[in-house]
Write a protein that holds these residues in place. Structure first.
Motif, PDB file in Angstrom:
ATOM      1  N   TYR A   2       0.807  -1.223   0.000  1.00 42.12           N
ATOM      2  CA  TYR A   2       0.000   0.000   0.000  1.00 42.12           C
ATOM      3  C   TYR A   2       0.838   1.270   0.000  1.00 42.12           C
ATOM      4  CZ  TYR A   2      -3.908  -3.094   0.935  1.00 42.12           C
ATOM      5  OH  TYR A   2      -4.868  -4.087   0.833  1.00 42.12           O
ATOM      6  N   ARG A   3       2.134   1.132  -0.373  1.00 37.23           N
ATOM      7  CA  ARG A   3       2.963   2.331  -0.442  1.00 37.23           C
ATOM      8  C   ARG A   3       2.535   3.258  -1.574  1.00 37.23           C
ATOM      9  NH1 ARG A   3       9.161   0.949  -0.402  1.00 37.23           N
ATOM     10  NH2 ARG A   3       9.195   3.231  -0.476  1.00 37.23           N
ATOM     11  N   PRO A   8       2.142  10.906  -5.604  1.00 34.44           N
ATOM     12  CA  PRO A   8       1.447  12.187  -5.842  1.00 34.44           C
ATOM     13  C   PRO A   8       0.007  12.015  -6.316  1.00 34.44           C
ATOM     14  CG  PRO A   8       3.682  12.286  -6.686  1.00 34.44           C
ATOM     15  CD  PRO A   8       3.468  10.870  -6.265  1.00 34.44           C
ATOM     16  N   ARG A   9      -0.214  11.041  -7.211  1.00 36.78           N
ATOM     17  CA  ARG A   9      -1.577  10.858  -7.709  1.00 36.78           C
ATOM     18  C   ARG A   9      -2.531  10.464  -6.592  1.00 36.78           C
ATOM     19  NH1 ARG A   9      -4.536   6.511 -10.035  1.00 36.78           N
ATOM     20  NH2 ARG A   9      -2.778   5.105  -9.778  1.00 36.78           N
ATOM     21  N   TRP A  10      -2.090   9.554  -5.744  1.00 39.87           N
ATOM     22  CA  TRP A  10      -2.943   9.112  -4.658  1.00 39.87           C
ATOM     23  C   TRP A  10      -3.063  10.144  -3.547  1.00 39.87           C
ATOM     24  CZ3 TRP A  10      -6.534   5.576  -3.857  1.00 39.87           C
ATOM     25  CH2 TRP A  10      -6.694   4.601  -4.847  1.00 39.87           C
ATOM     26  N   TRP A  11      -2.052  10.984  -3.403  1.00 38.61           N
ATOM     27  CA  TRP A  11      -2.191  12.087  -2.451  1.00 38.61           C
ATOM     28  C   TRP A  11      -3.393  12.946  -2.838  1.00 38.61           C
ATOM     29  CZ3 TRP A  11      -1.109  13.400   2.224  1.00 38.61           C
ATOM     30  CH2 TRP A  11       0.034  12.891   2.863  1.00 38.61           C
ATOM     31  N   GLY A  12      -3.528  13.218  -4.137  1.00 43.04           N
ATOM     32  CA  GLY A  12      -4.668  14.011  -4.602  1.00 43.04           C
ATOM     33  C   GLY A  12      -5.987  13.329  -4.323  1.00 43.04           C
ATOM     34  N   ALA A 240      -4.330  -2.118  -5.420  1.00 46.83           N
ATOM     35  CA  ALA A 240      -3.530  -3.123  -4.726  1.00 46.83           C
ATOM     36  C   ALA A 240      -3.547  -4.451  -5.487  1.00 46.83           C
ATOM     37  CB  ALA A 240      -4.060  -3.316  -3.303  1.00 46.83           C
ATOM     38  N   GLU A 241      -4.715  -4.829  -5.992  1.00 47.79           N
ATOM     39  CA  GLU A 241      -4.798  -6.077  -6.756  1.00 47.79           C
ATOM     40  C   GLU A 241      -4.001  -5.986  -8.050  1.00 47.79           C
ATOM     41  OE1 GLU A 241      -8.941  -6.605  -7.319  1.00 47.79           O
ATOM     42  OE2 GLU A 241      -9.285  -7.537  -5.351  1.00 47.79           O
ATOM     43  N   TYR A 242      -4.031  -4.831  -8.679  1.00 45.57           N
ATOM     44  CA  TYR A 242      -3.279  -4.669  -9.918  1.00 45.57           C
ATOM     45  C   TYR A 242      -1.775  -4.796  -9.675  1.00 45.57           C
ATOM     46  CZ  TYR A 242      -1.509  -2.611 -14.221  1.00 45.57           C
ATOM     47  OH  TYR A 242      -0.838  -2.394 -15.390  1.00 45.57           O
ATOM     48  N   LEU A 243      -1.299  -4.159  -8.615  1.00 44.95           N
ATOM     49  CA  LEU A 243       0.130  -4.237  -8.313  1.00 44.95           C
ATOM     50  C   LEU A 243       0.536  -5.656  -7.911  1.00 44.95           C
ATOM     51  CD1 LEU A 243       0.548  -0.887  -6.346  1.00 44.95           C
ATOM     52  CD2 LEU A 243       1.312  -1.389  -8.668  1.00 44.95           C
ATOM     53  N   ARG A 244      -0.343  -6.342  -7.192  1.00 45.23           N
ATOM     54  CA  ARG A 244      -0.039  -7.730  -6.821  1.00 45.23           C
ATOM     55  C   ARG A 244       0.042  -8.610  -8.055  1.00 45.23           C
ATOM     56  NH1 ARG A 244      -4.728 -10.430  -3.751  1.00 45.23           N
ATOM     57  NH2 ARG A 244      -5.514 -10.313  -5.891  1.00 45.23           N
ATOM     58  N   ALA A 260       3.482   0.889 -13.101  1.00 38.67           N
ATOM     59  CA  ALA A 260       2.641   0.940 -11.898  1.00 38.67           C
ATOM     60  C   ALA A 260       3.439   0.551 -10.664  1.00 38.67           C
ATOM     61  CB  ALA A 260       1.437   0.009 -12.077  1.00 38.67           C
ATOM     62  N   THR A 261       4.251  -0.487 -10.793  1.00 38.51           N
ATOM     63  CA  THR A 261       5.028  -0.926  -9.626  1.00 38.51           C
ATOM     64  C   THR A 261       6.111   0.065  -9.273  1.00 38.51           C
ATOM     65  OG1 THR A 261       6.374  -2.273 -11.138  1.00 38.51           O
ATOM     66  CG2 THR A 261       4.569  -3.362  -9.966  1.00 38.51           C
ATOM     67  N   ALA A 262       6.720   0.674 -10.311  1.00 40.21           N
ATOM     68  CA  ALA A 262       7.742   1.689 -10.047  1.00 40.21           C
ATOM     69  C   ALA A 262       7.133   2.880  -9.339  1.00 40.21           C
ATOM     70  CB  ALA A 262       8.397   2.124 -11.354  1.00 40.21           C
TER      71      ALA A 262
END
Length: 270
Positions: A2-3, A8-12, A240-244, A260-262
């Motif tokens: 969940y990092r 920045p995108r998720w901060w918004g 989270a599912e996409y990154l997994r 996405a992972t980067a």
């Protein structure tokens, strides 16, 4: 895992959700308070109406201007009846008829509109009893000037001479060469065999459509708050599912997976 919430995108997204939820709750609470205020106003108006019917009549000038506190109170005035008008298309107990409105010239030089009673059928001057002659003292419920569209008051124009669509000082003053009180009274007892017109509650003092609109808006704002929370959790879960899946090599678009992972700050090893 969940990092990505710190990117920045998720901060918004997070800030938007944190602002939207309290705002929706605040607006819902405000609409609920408006509904509760209208309920209290309705209770107060009901108690006041019962008190007004049995309260002692007071001189007209002591009750002006008309507001929610004085509307419906019994007022008394002395003068001589002058011009008489008919107010068409008024219902009483489900029947259509008209009011007989007579202007009472008082000692102040102004006239008080007095609804002497109601008659069934089409407005016809021949049906309306003539007002008493000489000086009279009238007693009735004090009412505020009407506004077309409120309390069933029509806004029709082009009425025949001797008729008015609304009992309003703004319209009556154009029909007579003297001033008119910004108020009117409906007699306690109908004059000359006419039926007495019951007093109406003051504006914004009942459980009308506006009150239930406030209650509906309350539900809408709380639903919006819940929807924001639901969407935020849904987006987090999808990310989270996409990154997994990207870490497990299950994403067909490798370039998008690496990006996405980067972005989330996790290694791209498969």
């Amino acid at each position: 895992m969940y990092r990505f919430l710190l990117t920045p995108r998720w901060w918004g997204i997070n800030v938007l959700a944190l602002l939207a939820v309290p705002f929706c709750v605040f607006m819902g609470s405000w609409q609920l308070s408006r509904f509760e205020a209208r309920v209290q106003e309705h209770r107060t108006a009901t108690v006041q109406a019962a008190s007004n019917r049995t309260g002692a009549a007071r001189p007209l000038d002591r009750l002006l201007p008309v507001d929610q506190r004085t509307s419906g109170k019994r007022a008394t005035a002395t003068g001589r009846y002058d011009r008489q008008l008919l107010v068409p298309d008024r219902e009483l107990d489900g029947r259509r008829g008209f009011y007989v409105l007579t202007l009472l010239r008082t000692g102040s030089g102004k006239a008080l509109p007095v609804v002497r009673g109601w008659l069934p059928g089409t407005a016809d001057p021949a049906k309306a009893p003539a007002p008493p002659r000489g000086e009279v003292t009238v007693t009735g419920a004090l009412q505020a000037s009407e506004t077309p569209g409120d309390n069933g008051v029509g806004g029709q124009g082009g009425l025949p001479a001797g008729q008015t669509g609304a009992i309003s000082a703004a319209s009556l003053v154009n029909l007579v060469p003297y001033g008119v009180y910004d108020a009117w009274i409906t007699l306690d007892r109908g004059d000359s065999g006419m039926r007495a017109v019951p007093a109406t509650a003051p504006d914004n003092s009942g459980l009308d459509l506006k009150a239930f609109q406030n209650l509906g808006y309350t539900g809408e704002w709380f639903v919006f708050a819940g929807f924001v929370v639901f969407m935020w959790f849904r987006l987090v879960r999808r990310e989270a599912e996409y990154l997994r899946d990207a870490e497990l090599g299950l994403v067909p678009d490798a370039g998008r997976a690496e990006e996405a992972t980067a972005e989330a700050g996790t290694p791209t090893g498969v």
